[in-house]
Design a protein around this motif. Sequence first.
Motif, PDB file in Angstrom:
ATOM      1  N   CYS A  55       0.844  -1.208   0.000  1.00 54.24           N
ATOM      2  CA  CYS A  55       0.000   0.000   0.000  1.00 54.24           C
ATOM      3  C   CYS A  55       0.870   1.245   0.000  1.00 54.24           C
ATOM      4  O   CYS A  55       1.849   1.348   0.732  1.00 54.24           O
ATOM      5  N   LEU A  56       0.511   2.231  -0.833  1.00 50.61           N
ATOM      6  CA  LEU A  56       1.292   3.456  -0.988  1.00 50.61           C
ATOM      7  C   LEU A  56       0.958   4.498   0.073  1.00 50.61           C
ATOM      8  O   LEU A  56       1.601   5.528   0.138  1.00 50.61           O
ATOM      9  N   ARG A  57      -0.056   4.237   0.892  1.00 53.01           N
ATOM     10  CA  ARG A  57      -0.573   5.243   1.837  1.00 53.01           C
ATOM     11  C   ARG A  57      -0.748   6.568   1.103  1.00 53.01           C
ATOM     12  O   ARG A  57      -0.181   7.596   1.468  1.00 53.01           O
ATOM     13  N   CYS A  58      -1.565   6.537   0.108  1.00 54.20           N
ATOM     14  CA  CYS A  58      -1.765   7.695  -0.777  1.00 54.20           C
ATOM     15  C   CYS A  58      -2.232   8.922  -0.005  1.00 54.20           C
ATOM     16  O   CYS A  58      -2.980   8.810   0.963  1.00 54.20           O
ATOM     17  N   PRO A  92      -6.458   8.884  -0.540  1.00 53.84           N
ATOM     18  CA  PRO A  92      -6.716   7.445  -0.638  1.00 53.84           C
ATOM     19  C   PRO A  92      -8.049   7.168  -1.349  1.00 53.84           C
ATOM     20  O   PRO A  92      -9.102   7.070  -0.724  1.00 53.84           O
ATOM     21  N   VAL A  93      -7.970   7.044  -2.654  1.00 48.86           N
ATOM     22  CA  VAL A  93      -9.187   6.896  -3.464  1.00 48.86           C
ATOM     23  C   VAL A  93      -9.893   5.561  -3.203  1.00 48.86           C
ATOM     24  O   VAL A  93     -11.082   5.403  -3.468  1.00 48.86           O
ATOM     25  N   CYS A  94      -9.138   4.600  -2.657  1.00 49.71           N
ATOM     26  CA  CYS A  94      -9.750   3.307  -2.321  1.00 49.71           C
ATOM     27  C   CYS A  94     -10.974   3.504  -1.428  1.00 49.71           C
ATOM     28  O   CYS A  94     -11.978   2.805  -1.567  1.00 49.71           O
ATOM     29  N   ILE A 144      -9.095   2.738   4.841  1.00 52.85           N
ATOM     30  CA  ILE A 144      -8.311   1.582   4.404  1.00 52.85           C
ATOM     31  C   ILE A 144      -6.805   1.719   4.675  1.00 52.85           C
ATOM     32  O   ILE A 144      -6.202   0.850   5.314  1.00 52.85           O
ATOM     33  N   PRO A 145      -6.155   2.827   4.227  1.00 56.12           N
ATOM     34  CA  PRO A 145      -4.704   2.885   4.458  1.00 56.12           C
ATOM     35  C   PRO A 145      -4.342   2.802   5.940  1.00 56.12           C
ATOM     36  O   PRO A 145      -3.311   2.247   6.284  1.00 56.12           O
ATOM     37  N   CYS A 183      -8.329   1.587  -6.091  1.00 56.72           N
ATOM     38  CA  CYS A 183      -6.945   1.642  -5.580  1.00 56.72           C
ATOM     39  C   CYS A 183      -5.981   2.168  -6.648  1.00 56.72           C
ATOM     40  O   CYS A 183      -5.933   1.671  -7.771  1.00 56.72           O
ATOM     41  N   SER A 184      -5.170   3.178  -6.282  1.00 53.00           N
ATOM     42  CA  SER A 184      -4.323   3.822  -7.297  1.00 53.00           C
ATOM     43  C   SER A 184      -3.211   2.902  -7.794  1.00 53.00           C
ATOM     44  O   SER A 184      -2.688   3.109  -8.879  1.00 53.00           O
ATOM     45  N   LEU A 185      -2.856   1.895  -7.004  1.00 54.84           N
ATOM     46  CA  LEU A 185      -1.872   0.935  -7.509  1.00 54.84           C
ATOM     47  C   LEU A 185      -2.383   0.221  -8.757  1.00 54.84           C
ATOM     48  O   LEU A 185      -1.609  -0.221  -9.595  1.00 54.84           O
ATOM     49  N   VAL A 196      -4.007  -3.294  -4.181  1.00 51.36           N
ATOM     50  CA  VAL A 196      -3.772  -3.956  -2.890  1.00 51.36           C
ATOM     51  C   VAL A 196      -4.950  -4.896  -2.613  1.00 51.36           C
ATOM     52  O   VAL A 196      -6.097  -4.571  -2.896  1.00 51.36           O
ATOM     53  N   ILE A 233      -7.235  -5.586  -0.593  1.00 51.95           N
ATOM     54  CA  ILE A 233      -7.864  -4.998   0.592  1.00 51.95           C
ATOM     55  C   ILE A 233      -8.801  -6.004   1.268  1.00 51.95           C
ATOM     56  O   ILE A 233      -8.814  -6.160   2.489  1.00 51.95           O
TER      57      ILE A 233
HETATM   58  S1  SF4 Z   1      -5.552   3.587  -3.026  1.00 49.25           S
HETATM   59 FE1  SF4 Z   1      -4.501   1.606  -2.811  1.00 49.25          FE
HETATM   60  S2  SF4 Z   1      -2.395   2.138  -2.487  1.00 49.25           S
HETATM   61 FE2  SF4 Z   1      -3.571   3.997  -2.112  1.00 49.25          FE
HETATM   62  S3  SF4 Z   1      -4.013   4.000   0.065  1.00 49.25           S
HETATM   63 FE3  SF4 Z   1      -5.707   2.970  -0.903  1.00 49.25          FE
HETATM   64  S4  SF4 Z   1      -5.128   0.811  -0.820  1.00 49.25           S
HETATM   65 FE4  SF4 Z   1      -3.263   1.966  -0.464  1.00 49.25          FE
END
Ligand code: SF4
Lengths: 283, 463
Positions: free
Chosen positions: B42-45, B48-50, B60-61, B103-105, B112, B114
């Motif tokens: 996880c990028l801890r954006c 956090p669009v997740c 989530i992050p 998730c941006s990844l 991720v 999740i």
């Molecule tokens: S979008 Fe994905 S990578 Fe970014 S915080 Fe959420 S789970 Fe982590």
Amino acid sequence: MAKILEKRSLTPVTKLFRVEAPLVASAAKPGQFVIVRVREGGERIPLTIADYDRDEGALTIVVQEVGTTTRLLGTLEVGDDILDLVGPLGMALEIPAAGHIVGIGGGFGAAALLCLMRELSARGDRTTIILGAREKGLLILLDELTEVCDNLELCTDDGSAGLKGFVTERLAQLIDGDGPGRPDNVVAIGPMPMMRAVTETTRDQGIPTLVSLDPLMIDGTGMCGGCRVTVNNEVKFACVDGPFFDAHQVDFEEAVRRNKMYVKQEQISKDRAECRSLAVGQD
Amino acid sequence: MPLKRVDKTPMPERDAVLRSHDFIEVNEGYNIAHARFEAERCLRCQDPVCIDGCPVKIPIPDFVHLIAAGDLAGAAKILRSANPLPAICGRVCPQESQCEEQCSLGTRFVPVAIGYLERFVADWEMGQAPGEEPEQPTRTEKVAIIGSGPAGLVCAGELARLGHPVTIFEGLHAPGGVLRYGIPEFRLPKEVLDWEIDQLKHLGVEIVCNVIIGKTISLDDLFDEMGYSAVFVGTGAGLPQFMGIPGENLNGVYSANEFLTRVNLMHADDFPNADTPVMVGKRIAVIGAGNTAMDTVRTALRVGAEKGMIVYRRSDKEMTARVEEHHHAVEEGVEFHWLTNPVEVLGDEDGWVTGLKCISMELGEPDESGRARPVPIEGSEFVIPVDNVVLSIGNRPNPLLLQTTKGLKSNKWGCLVVEDESAQTSLRHVFAGGDAVTGAATVILAAGAGKSAAAAIHEDLCG
Ligand code: SF4
Ligand SMILES: Cc1cc2nc3c(=O)[nH]c(=O)nc-3n(C[C@H](O)[C@H](O)[C@H](O)COP(=O)(O)OP(=O)(O)OC[C@H]3O[C@@H](n4cnc5c(N)ncnc54)[C@H](O)[C@@H]3O)c2cc1C
Ligand SMILES: Cc1cc2nc3c(=O)[nH]c(=O)nc-3n(C[C@H](O)[C@H](O)[C@H](O)COP(=O)(O)OP(=O)(O)OC[C@H]3O[C@@H](n4cnc5c(N)ncnc54)[C@H](O)[C@@H]3O)c2cc1C
Ligand code: SF4
Ligand code: FES
């Protein structure tokens, strides 16, 4: 859980139970049924509410032992609990105030007529019950039924009580004006062949007739569709739309066929239950 | 910065050949090493669009980060504060179209996992001593909950935490709704559901089975006779649809609800030890391609069918089942007949199913739902020989409560009408949520609806 308050053997294979079920008793109406489950892993089976006593919070059910679950139920005694009991299910029976109403019962159907005919008599209809059985000893609840109707007519296959012959023969005589006379409405509850014969007897006479269908059921709330029957070319769920339907519109052939779906499994289950009870008997 | 590996940590799964004959859960769950490895992806954006993809907005992050840091108790606390049913949602959410889709990844690599991480934390929590202390009711206003599916369970839990005495009324003999009678053991072990229900009982929630509101007790009597101050309706969408094609009432034709209920609720897989049978021949065709259809066909294999088939009038792209369910079904040998529409169930002279007559379809212009409309190809009828047919073409809300309650309003599909913000129905102090309102949807949407309704009920009674 529903505690058994009273148990009576009506015939060697028919038992009457009075059970404690205050919520169901206070909501019950004639024609409705309950679903019970007797043991963990047990089947859910539908049983008609034969009678109810709101003050006492009690229901009467009458069980004919035909297979695993009904036999298991038959072994319960006063003070035992029925594991699960839910209801009242299905629609209450509605018959327009009609003058002369004839209720026809066979097997456990006799019991189902109890609260039904009492209510019709009480509102002022003229009521007749025709009961049928193979022989005298299998006619049940005669005293109770005498009290709830104006005329009680009996038929036995061997002539040991009442008319020697089928209920439909007596019905035909009534239609011709004999005894209490021509019915304005008929209600039949019992084995499928009997209900079918009644249906054919009244069809050409144009006498409105209701039958209580008894398809296999699971939930009893309209969730599974296992109880579907065809009435007037439409699919109905007997547990929520029934169990009473206009007899002249019912597809009996389909109903009979669907009830036989599990004959093989029912036999396996029954044999096994017999083994189990034999094994218990031996210790 | 942790290394961003391309792949997600695979879920350990049981062998497809072995598992397709039993009911033991297919996914075995991450161990701590898998979980930390995956959490570190996880990028801890910043943004956090997740979270936007999660209907109940789990942070989530935050919980994923705590897994990476090894603080599972902390992760569990965060999860549970947003989602009261994490062990269930971690297993059954359609993640690929919710949190993980966002998730941006996922734009360059693989999102991720999740859902797997959520399940991991919740399973860990189940292994711990019961966490929450029972609350003594601090309020006098009693609330009745109708139905014990995810909507009802969550609403009950939240209200108990807010101090209300709560009773759940359930029509069947066991609580859980679809989680009990619909979703099979190999996807959602009953142990997990039972644990969640035990937590509620621990909180003081009373669960009364074998009571059907509208039959045993009327909705009005809950207020007038039994002293409840508010009611939540979570009666679900349990009314099965049929197609109306000839032969639908032949012996051997089931609704998915009946088929699954026989196995999951009544234990037909254990017949004759259990008393309820289910009829499965060698070949079974399941009509439809949602989660229910996948559950049905995979269950059929486990109770003895040699060949399980999915028959669907659209293509695999329009299938509504979770990706994982489809994938598992493929692995277990299920055969897929896409662009195939059943037109008749055929039977023998005794009324037993012998075949399914179908017509081939092709995709035409998009319809109202935006999906390509399937159009029959003239003259392409053919027969698939089968012993059983199961219809899994959707459910609607059960009309039972509506029929017996004056003034309760529904729309033309039989869904209860509620105010968006408050979840209040057309009746005062009567609230509703879950499938009864939305029509057949998802566990997490039902859970979320139960949760926000609880807040609205508390506000209504105490605000
Ligand atoms: S979008 Fe994905 S990578 Fe970014 S915080 Fe959420 S789970 Fe982590
Ligand atoms: C609305 C309704 C009301 C009913 N009321 C009563 C009642 O008041 N008293 C009572 O004794 N029974 C009643 N029945 C029938 C009862 O539900 C069945 O007898 C019972 O389910 C049989 O279960 P079992 O396990 O003992 O037998 P099973 O092993 O299931 O069956 C044994 C034998 O009985 C036959 N059978 C099974 N189910 C039915 C059925 N529904 N109708 C007719 N034959 C069947 C089978 O074909 C088989 O030959 C009612 C059924 C319905 C649908
Ligand atoms: C086979 C199957 C598989 C599924 N798979 C997934 C999945 O993988 N992921 C996912 O997110 N979703 C899935 N779903 C959808 C999901 O299960 C439902 O959206 C969710 O359960 C709805 O929850 P609910 O609380 O609104 O109602 P339900 O779960 O339907 O519960 C309603 C409860 O209310 C009871 N009830 C109804 N009327 C009354 C009454 N009058 N009195 C008392 N009790 C009553 C019913 O008996 C039932 O127990 C699946 C559904 C099915 C059928
Ligand atoms: S509840 Fe469902 S959508 Fe939300 S984070 Fe968990 S798996 Fe994703
Ligand atoms: S018994 Fe399930 S719908 Fe009637």
